[in-house]
Design an enzyme around this catalytic site. Structure first.
Site, PDB file in Angstrom:
ATOM      1  N   LYS A 107      -8.515   7.156 -15.357  1.00  0.00           N
ATOM      2  CA  LYS A 107      -8.433   7.748 -14.007  1.00  0.00           C
ATOM      3  C   LYS A 107      -7.016   7.508 -13.496  1.00  0.00           C
ATOM      4  O   LYS A 107      -6.681   6.436 -12.984  1.00  0.00           O
ATOM      5  CB  LYS A 107      -9.457   7.050 -13.107  1.00  0.00           C
ATOM      6  CG  LYS A 107     -10.006   7.883 -11.982  1.00  0.00           C
ATOM      7  CD  LYS A 107      -9.009   8.394 -11.002  1.00  0.00           C
ATOM      8  CE  LYS A 107      -8.649   7.455  -9.890  1.00  0.00           C
ATOM      9  NZ  LYS A 107      -7.565   8.006  -9.038  1.00  0.00           N
ATOM     10  N   GLU A 164      -4.368  10.040  -8.101  1.00  0.00           N
ATOM     11  CA  GLU A 164      -4.576  11.441  -7.692  1.00  0.00           C
ATOM     12  C   GLU A 164      -3.262  12.139  -7.348  1.00  0.00           C
ATOM     13  O   GLU A 164      -3.191  13.364  -7.376  1.00  0.00           O
ATOM     14  CB  GLU A 164      -5.556  11.528  -6.507  1.00  0.00           C
ATOM     15  CG  GLU A 164      -5.231  10.673  -5.301  1.00  0.00           C
ATOM     16  CD  GLU A 164      -5.811   9.261  -5.398  1.00  0.00           C
ATOM     17  OE1 GLU A 164      -5.887   8.701  -6.514  1.00  0.00           O
ATOM     18  OE2 GLU A 164      -6.171   8.719  -4.334  1.00  0.00           O
ATOM     19  N   GLU A 216      -5.333  -4.927  -2.425  1.00  0.00           N
ATOM     20  CA  GLU A 216      -6.545  -4.638  -1.633  1.00  0.00           C
ATOM     21  C   GLU A 216      -7.519  -3.775  -2.438  1.00  0.00           C
ATOM     22  O   GLU A 216      -8.730  -4.000  -2.407  1.00  0.00           O
ATOM     23  CB  GLU A 216      -6.190  -3.960  -0.303  1.00  0.00           C
ATOM     24  CG  GLU A 216      -5.680  -4.936   0.741  1.00  0.00           C
ATOM     25  CD  GLU A 216      -6.459  -6.256   0.776  1.00  0.00           C
ATOM     26  OE1 GLU A 216      -7.703  -6.239   0.823  1.00  0.00           O
ATOM     27  OE2 GLU A 216      -5.818  -7.326   0.729  1.00  0.00           O
ATOM     28  N   THR A 217      -6.978  -2.796  -3.189  1.00  0.00           N
ATOM     29  CA  THR A 217      -7.859  -1.963  -4.031  1.00  0.00           C
ATOM     30  C   THR A 217      -8.496  -2.835  -5.110  1.00  0.00           C
ATOM     31  O   THR A 217      -9.687  -2.690  -5.415  1.00  0.00           O
ATOM     32  CB  THR A 217      -7.067  -0.812  -4.691  1.00  0.00           C
ATOM     33  OG1 THR A 217      -6.184  -0.241  -3.736  1.00  0.00           O
ATOM     34  CG2 THR A 217      -7.983   0.262  -5.227  1.00  0.00           C
ATOM     35  N   GLY A 218      -7.715  -3.749  -5.654  1.00  0.00           N
ATOM     36  CA  GLY A 218      -8.233  -4.658  -6.683  1.00  0.00           C
ATOM     37  C   GLY A 218      -9.409  -5.471  -6.156  1.00  0.00           C
ATOM     38  O   GLY A 218     -10.421  -5.670  -6.842  1.00  0.00           O
ATOM     39  N   GLU A 242      -4.256  -5.874 -12.593  1.00  0.00           N
ATOM     40  CA  GLU A 242      -2.806  -6.057 -12.520  1.00  0.00           C
ATOM     41  C   GLU A 242      -2.380  -5.533 -11.163  1.00  0.00           C
ATOM     42  O   GLU A 242      -2.419  -4.316 -10.922  1.00  0.00           O
ATOM     43  CB  GLU A 242      -2.118  -5.306 -13.658  1.00  0.00           C
ATOM     44  CG  GLU A 242      -2.494  -5.888 -15.005  1.00  0.00           C
ATOM     45  CD  GLU A 242      -1.792  -5.204 -16.163  1.00  0.00           C
ATOM     46  OE1 GLU A 242      -0.851  -4.451 -15.945  1.00  0.00           O
ATOM     47  OE2 GLU A 242      -2.219  -5.443 -17.293  1.00  0.00           O
ATOM     48  N   CYS A 274       5.973  -3.014  -9.539  1.00  0.00           N
ATOM     49  CA  CYS A 274       5.165  -4.177  -9.142  1.00  0.00           C
ATOM     50  C   CYS A 274       5.962  -5.470  -9.206  1.00  0.00           C
ATOM     51  O   CYS A 274       5.788  -6.368  -8.386  1.00  0.00           O
ATOM     52  CB  CYS A 274       3.949  -4.264 -10.046  1.00  0.00           C
ATOM     53  SG  CYS A 274       4.389  -4.181 -11.790  1.00  0.00           S
ATOM     54  N   GLU A 283       4.045  -6.754   0.441  1.00  0.00           N
ATOM     55  CA  GLU A 283       4.687  -5.882  -0.546  1.00  0.00           C
ATOM     56  C   GLU A 283       5.049  -4.551   0.131  1.00  0.00           C
ATOM     57  O   GLU A 283       4.169  -3.816   0.574  1.00  0.00           O
ATOM     58  CB  GLU A 283       3.717  -5.632  -1.707  1.00  0.00           C
ATOM     59  CG  GLU A 283       4.342  -4.829  -2.827  1.00  0.00           C
ATOM     60  CD  GLU A 283       3.354  -4.480  -3.939  1.00  0.00           C
ATOM     61  OE1 GLU A 283       2.253  -4.012  -3.629  1.00  0.00           O
ATOM     62  OE2 GLU A 283       3.708  -4.676  -5.105  1.00  0.00           O
TER      63      GLU A 283
HETATM   64  N1  LIG Z   1       0.840  -5.710 -11.725  1.00  0.00           N
HETATM   65  C1  LIG Z   1       1.176  -4.580 -12.316  1.00  0.00           C
HETATM   66  O1  LIG Z   1       1.371  -4.503 -13.538  1.00  0.00           O
HETATM   67  C2  LIG Z   1       1.338  -3.319 -11.498  1.00  0.00           C
HETATM   68  C3  LIG Z   1       1.897  -2.189 -12.109  1.00  0.00           C
HETATM   69  C4  LIG Z   1       2.049  -1.040 -11.356  1.00  0.00           C
HETATM   70  C5  LIG Z   1       1.647  -0.996 -10.010  1.00  0.00           C
HETATM   71  N2  LIG Z   1       1.101  -2.087  -9.433  1.00  0.00           N
HETATM   72  C6  LIG Z   1       0.711  -2.073  -8.012  1.00  0.00           C
HETATM   73  O2  LIG Z   1       0.171  -0.796  -7.663  1.00  0.00           O
HETATM   74  C7  LIG Z   1       0.379  -0.545  -6.285  1.00  0.00           C
HETATM   75  C8  LIG Z   1       0.911   0.848  -6.091  1.00  0.00           C
HETATM   76  O3  LIG Z   1       0.121   1.792  -6.683  1.00  0.00           O
HETATM   77  P1  LIG Z   1      -0.983   2.671  -5.889  1.00  0.00           P
HETATM   78  O4  LIG Z   1      -0.546   2.892  -4.477  1.00  0.00           O
HETATM   79  O5  LIG Z   1      -1.326   3.824  -6.742  1.00  0.00           O
HETATM   80  O6  LIG Z   1      -2.186   1.658  -5.857  1.00  0.00           O
HETATM   81  P2  LIG Z   1      -3.660   1.919  -5.351  1.00  0.00           P
HETATM   82  O7  LIG Z   1      -4.341   0.613  -5.403  1.00  0.00           O
HETATM   83  O8  LIG Z   1      -3.685   2.677  -4.067  1.00  0.00           O
HETATM   84  O9  LIG Z   1      -4.270   2.928  -6.424  1.00  0.00           O
HETATM   85  C9  LIG Z   1      -4.313   2.609  -7.790  1.00  0.00           C
HETATM   86  C10 LIG Z   1      -5.413   3.416  -8.457  1.00  0.00           C
HETATM   87  O10 LIG Z   1      -6.670   2.988  -7.924  1.00  0.00           O
HETATM   88  C11 LIG Z   1      -7.424   4.109  -7.503  1.00  0.00           C
HETATM   89  N3  LIG Z   1      -8.312   3.673  -6.417  1.00  0.00           N
HETATM   90  C12 LIG Z   1      -8.044   3.612  -5.089  1.00  0.00           C
HETATM   91  N4  LIG Z   1      -9.121   3.161  -4.418  1.00  0.00           N
HETATM   92  C13 LIG Z   1     -10.081   2.918  -5.337  1.00  0.00           C
HETATM   93  C14 LIG Z   1     -11.424   2.404  -5.258  1.00  0.00           C
HETATM   94  N5  LIG Z   1     -11.988   2.062  -4.105  1.00  0.00           N
HETATM   95  N6  LIG Z   1     -12.117   2.254  -6.427  1.00  0.00           N
HETATM   96  C15 LIG Z   1     -11.556   2.582  -7.608  1.00  0.00           C
HETATM   97  N7  LIG Z   1     -10.315   3.083  -7.731  1.00  0.00           N
HETATM   98  C16 LIG Z   1      -9.576   3.235  -6.616  1.00  0.00           C
HETATM   99  C17 LIG Z   1      -6.365   5.120  -7.109  1.00  0.00           C
HETATM  100  O11 LIG Z   1      -6.891   6.420  -7.076  1.00  0.00           O
HETATM  101  C18 LIG Z   1      -5.337   4.923  -8.204  1.00  0.00           C
HETATM  102  O12 LIG Z   1      -5.714   5.613  -9.362  1.00  0.00           O
HETATM  103  C19 LIG Z   1       1.363  -1.600  -5.847  1.00  0.00           C
HETATM  104  O13 LIG Z   1       0.698  -2.602  -5.119  1.00  0.00           O
HETATM  105  C20 LIG Z   1       1.897  -2.176  -7.138  1.00  0.00           C
HETATM  106  O14 LIG Z   1       2.378  -3.476  -7.037  1.00  0.00           O
HETATM  107  C21 LIG Z   1       0.939  -3.252 -10.146  1.00  0.00           C
HETATM  108  C1  LIG Z   2       4.790  -2.986 -15.449  1.00  0.00           C
HETATM  109  N1  LIG Z   2       5.847  -2.105 -15.040  1.00  0.00           N
HETATM  110  C2  LIG Z   2       7.042  -2.855 -14.726  1.00  0.00           C
HETATM  111  C3  LIG Z   2       6.156  -1.146 -16.099  1.00  0.00           C
HETATM  112  C4  LIG Z   2       5.350  -1.377 -13.898  1.00  0.00           C
HETATM  113  C5  LIG Z   2       5.066  -2.154 -12.716  1.00  0.00           C
HETATM  114  O1  LIG Z   2       5.034  -1.594 -11.637  1.00  0.00           O
END
Ligand SMILES: NC(=O)c1ccc[n+]([C@@H]2O[C@H](COP(=O)([O-])OP(=O)(O)OC[C@H]3O[C@@H](n4cnc5c(N)ncnc54)[C@H](O)[C@@H]3O)[C@@H](O)[C@H]2O)c1
Ligand SMILES: C[N+](C)(C)CC=O
Length: 490
Positions: free
Chosen positions: A174, A177, A230-232, A249, A283, A384
Site C-alpha cells: 500500500k 496515496e 502517530e500513524t504507527g 519505521e 526520516c 518532526e
Molecule cells: N524510519 C524510517 O525509515 C522512515 C522512512 C521514511 C519515512 N518515515 C516517516 O514517514 C513520515 C512521512 O511520511 P507520510 O506522511 O507518508 O506518513 P504517514 O504516516 O502519513 O503515512 C504513511 C503511510 O501510512 C498510510 N496510513 C495513514 N493512516 C493509516 C492508518 N490509519 N492505517 C494504515 N495506514 C495508514 C498512508 O496512506 C501511507 O501509505 C515521517 O514521519 C517520516 O519520518 C520514516
Molecule cells: C530510509 N531512507 C533514508 C531511505 C528514507 C527515510 O526517510
C-alpha cells in the site's frame, strides 16, 4: 495522462467504486496521473487472494534458489527501466534527478542483496539431550501488509517487498496515496518477471481506508509500516486484534553533534547535506544541529552562507540541488512550523519563505531554513517538521552534548563530528538511536540494519535483520530412539 490501477491476483484491477485521485507534480502543481482509490472491499479481495496464494500456492514452498531467480530478474528489469523510474519518481515526489536515480540503483541492489541472502539460510541442527536431534528452521510469516510513505516511494516499497518475497511470504503493498506512480511501475515489472498470481498485490488508496483494513484484518499475519509516529501508534492498536506481528519505521528528530575540534568545513558540509538532502523530507534528517558553544557563531555563519547558495528548483532540472516539498498541504505544514519558530522566539538565520519566483511560482518550494537561539522545549526542537528547517542547539561539554542529543521522544539517527576518535566512540555509544555516524551523515547500505530506538520504531529493516522480520522461527525436535516415556503408570 497516466491511469493508475491496482494489481490483485495477477490482474490489473479498477476499484469496486469509481473513485479517482489526482496525482500532482509538486514542482508545478500540474496533474500528472489519475489513481484508483481502493475501498475496504478491494483490500479484503487483495487479502483473500494473498491468503490463497500463501496457503495453496507454490511460492512459500519454492526452493530459495528458485525464488532468488525471480528477484534477480526483477533487479535486472529495474536496471533496464532505470531512466524511466527516475523520471517518474522526480515527477511524482519532486526529488532531484540525482536523488531519484540513487533510489532506483539502491532498489535494484536491494533485490539482489536478498536474492543472495535467501540462498545462505541460517538455521541450526544439533544433538540435544535425551536422544533428541533438534533443528531450528526459518519459515515465512504468511500474508504481509506493507504500508509505505511518500518520501522514498520506490525505495521504501522495495526495502519491504524484497525481503518479504525472498522469505516466501505473499504480500500486499500500500503506497502513499499521493505518490503511487513508481509502485505501479514496480508491479508492471513483477508482472513481466512472471511472479505467480496472488504473490504480490498492489492496493491504491487512502491510509484510513485500505491501510486500516490491512492493519485490522485477521487474515493478515504481519504489518510492516514506514511512516509517521502517530500513524504507527494507530496501526499498532489496529493490529492488536489478531496480535499480528508488526515492524514500525517511524519519524525522527535526529541530533548532529559538532565538537569544537571537528574539521569545520567538513562538518558544515555534512550538516547541510544532513538536513537539506531530500528537502529535509528524510526520516533520518539531521534536523537538530548541536554545536559546541565555543564554535557556535562561526559554524552558523558558514552554514547560513552556504545554505543561501543552495539552488532550489524542479527535480527535472539538472541544476537543481533541492526540490520542492511533496504537496501543498505538506508545504503549508512546514511553513506553519517556521511561523511557530518565530513565535516561540527562535532567531531565523536563513530562509523562512516559500519560493515562487519565475518558473517556481506554482510549485511547493521552501527556502533552506535555519533557526538559532532555540530552547530544548520549543516545538520546533521537539517535533518532526519534515522539511528544510534546521534548528541549532548548543552544548558545553561531552556530557551535555549527550544529554541534549537524547532529549526528545525520538531515537532514529544521530551523528558526531570530532577528530578525537575515542571521544567520537564514547559519545555515539551513548546516543539512543538505531542509525549513527561519525564524521559523516546519511551513509547507508542495504547490508546493514535500519530502524529506531524509542518512538522512532520497532524492529529493523535491511540486512539479515530485515529478512528475519519476515520470518518465523521454528524448532523441530526429533526423537532418535522412539519408545514410551514411562511418565504415567500404564
Ligand atoms: N524510519 C524510517 O525509515 C522512515 C522512512 C521514511 C519515512 N518515515 C516517516 O514517514 C513520515 C512521512 O511520511 P507520510 O506522511 O507518508 O506518513 P504517514 O504516516 O502519513 O503515512 C504513511 C503511510 O501510512 C498510510 N496510513 C495513514 N493512516 C493509516 C492508518 N490509519 N492505517 C494504515 N495506514 C495508514 C498512508 O496512506 C501511507 O501509505 C515521517 O514521519 C517520516 O519520518 C520514516
Ligand atoms: C530510509 N531512507 C533514508 C531511505 C528514507 C527515510 O526517510
Amino acid at each position: 495522462m497516466m491511469q493508475l490501477t491496482m494489481y490483485i491476483d495477477g490482474k490489473w484491477k479498477n476499484p469496486s467504486k469509481d473513485n479517482k485521485r489526482d496525482i500532482i507534480n509538486p514542482a508545478n502543481g500540474e496533474v500528472i496521473a489519475e489513481a484508483a482509490e481502493g475501498t475496504a472491499e478491494d483490500a479484503k479481495e487483495a487479502i483473500s487472494q494473498a491468503k490463497r496464494a500463501f496457503q495453496d500456492g507454490e511460492w512459500p514452498e519454492m526452493a530459495p534458489a528458485e525464488r532468488a531467480e525471480y528477484l534477480y530478474r526483477i533487479a535486472a528489469k529495474l536496471d533496464e527501466n532505470h531512466d524511466e523510474l527516475t523520471r517518474l519518481e522526480t515527477l511524482d515526489n519532486g526529488k532531484t534527478h540525482t536523488e531519484a536515480s540513487f533510489d532506483v540503483t539502491e532498489a535494484a541492489d536491494c533485490f539482489r542483496y536478498y536474492a543472495g541472502l535467501i540462498r545462505a539460510p541460517e538455521g541450526q541442527a544439533v544433538d540435544a539431550p535425551e536422544s533428541t536431534h533438534t533443528m531450528v528452521v526459518h519459515e515465512p510469516v504468511g500474508v504481509c501488509g506493507l504500508i509505505v510513505p511518500w518520501n522514498f516511494p520506490l525505495l521504501m516499497s522495495v526495502w519491504k517487498m524484497a525481503p518479504a518475497l525472498a522469505a516466501g511470504n505473499t504480500v500486499i503493498l500500500k503506497p502513499s496515496e499521493i505518490t503511487p506512480v513508481t509502485a505501479v511501475k514496480l508491479f508492471e515489472i513483477f508482472d513481466e518477471a512472471g511472479l505467480p498470481d496472488g504473490v504480490a498485490n498492489l492496493l491504491l488508496g487512502h491510509g484510513a481506508v485500505v491501510g486500516n483494513e490491512l492493519a485490522t484484518s485477521h487474515d493478515v499475519d504481519k504489518i510492516s509500516f514506514t511512516g509517521g509516529t502517530e500513524t504507527g501508534r494507530a496501526i499498532m492498536k489496529s493490529a492488536a486484534g489478531n496480535l499480528k506481528k508488526i515492524s514500525l519505521e517511524l519519524g525522527g528528530k535526529s541530533p548532529n553533534i559538532v565538537f569544537q575540534d571537528a574539521d569545520l568545513d567538513t562538518a558544515v558540509d555534512h550538516a547541510l547535506f544532513g538536513i537539506y538532502f531530500g528537502a529535509g523530507q528524510v526520516c533520518s534528517s539531521g534536523s537538530r544541529i548541536l554545536v559546541e558553544e565555543s564554535i557556535h557563531d562561526v559554524f552558523v555563519e558558514r552554514f547560513a552562507e552556504r545554505a543561501k547558495k543552495i539552488t532550489v528548483g524542479p527535480g527535472s532540472d539538472p541544476a537543481s540541488e533541492m526540490g520542492p516539498l511533496v504537496s501543498e498541504d505538506h508545504m503549508n505544514k512546514v511553513l506553519s512550523y517556521i511561523a511557530k519558530g518565530k513565535e516561540e522566539g527562535a532567531n531565523l538565520v536563513c530562509g523562512g519563505n516559500r519560493v515562487q519566483t519565475g518558473a517556481l511560482k506554482d510549485g511547493y518550494f521552501v527556502e533552506p531554513t535555519a533557526f538559532t537561539d532555540t530552547t530544548e522545549t520549543m516545538r520546533i526542537v521537539q517535533e518532526e517538521i519534515f522539511g528544510p528547517v534546521a534548528v541549532f542547539q548548543t552544548f558545553k561539554d561531552e556530557q551535555d552534548a549527550i544529554r541534549v542529543a537524547n532529549n526528545t521522544d525520538y531515537g532514529l539517527a544521530g551523528s558526531v563530528f570530532t577528530q578525537d576518535s575515542a571521544k567520537a566512540l564514547r559519545v555515539i555509544k551513548k546516543v539512543r538511536a538505531g542509525i549513527t555516524w561519525v564524521n559523516t551523515y546519511h551513509t547507508n547500505f542495504n547490508d546493514f540494519p535500519w530502524g529506531g530506538y524509542k518512538q522512532s520504531g520497532i524492529g529493523r529493516g535491511l540486512g539479515k535483520y530485515g529478512l528475519e522480520e519476515f520470518q518465523e522461527v521454528k524448532q523441530i525436535n526429533i526423537n532418535l530412539q522412539p519408545e514410551p516415556t514411562g511418565w504415567f503408570s500404564e
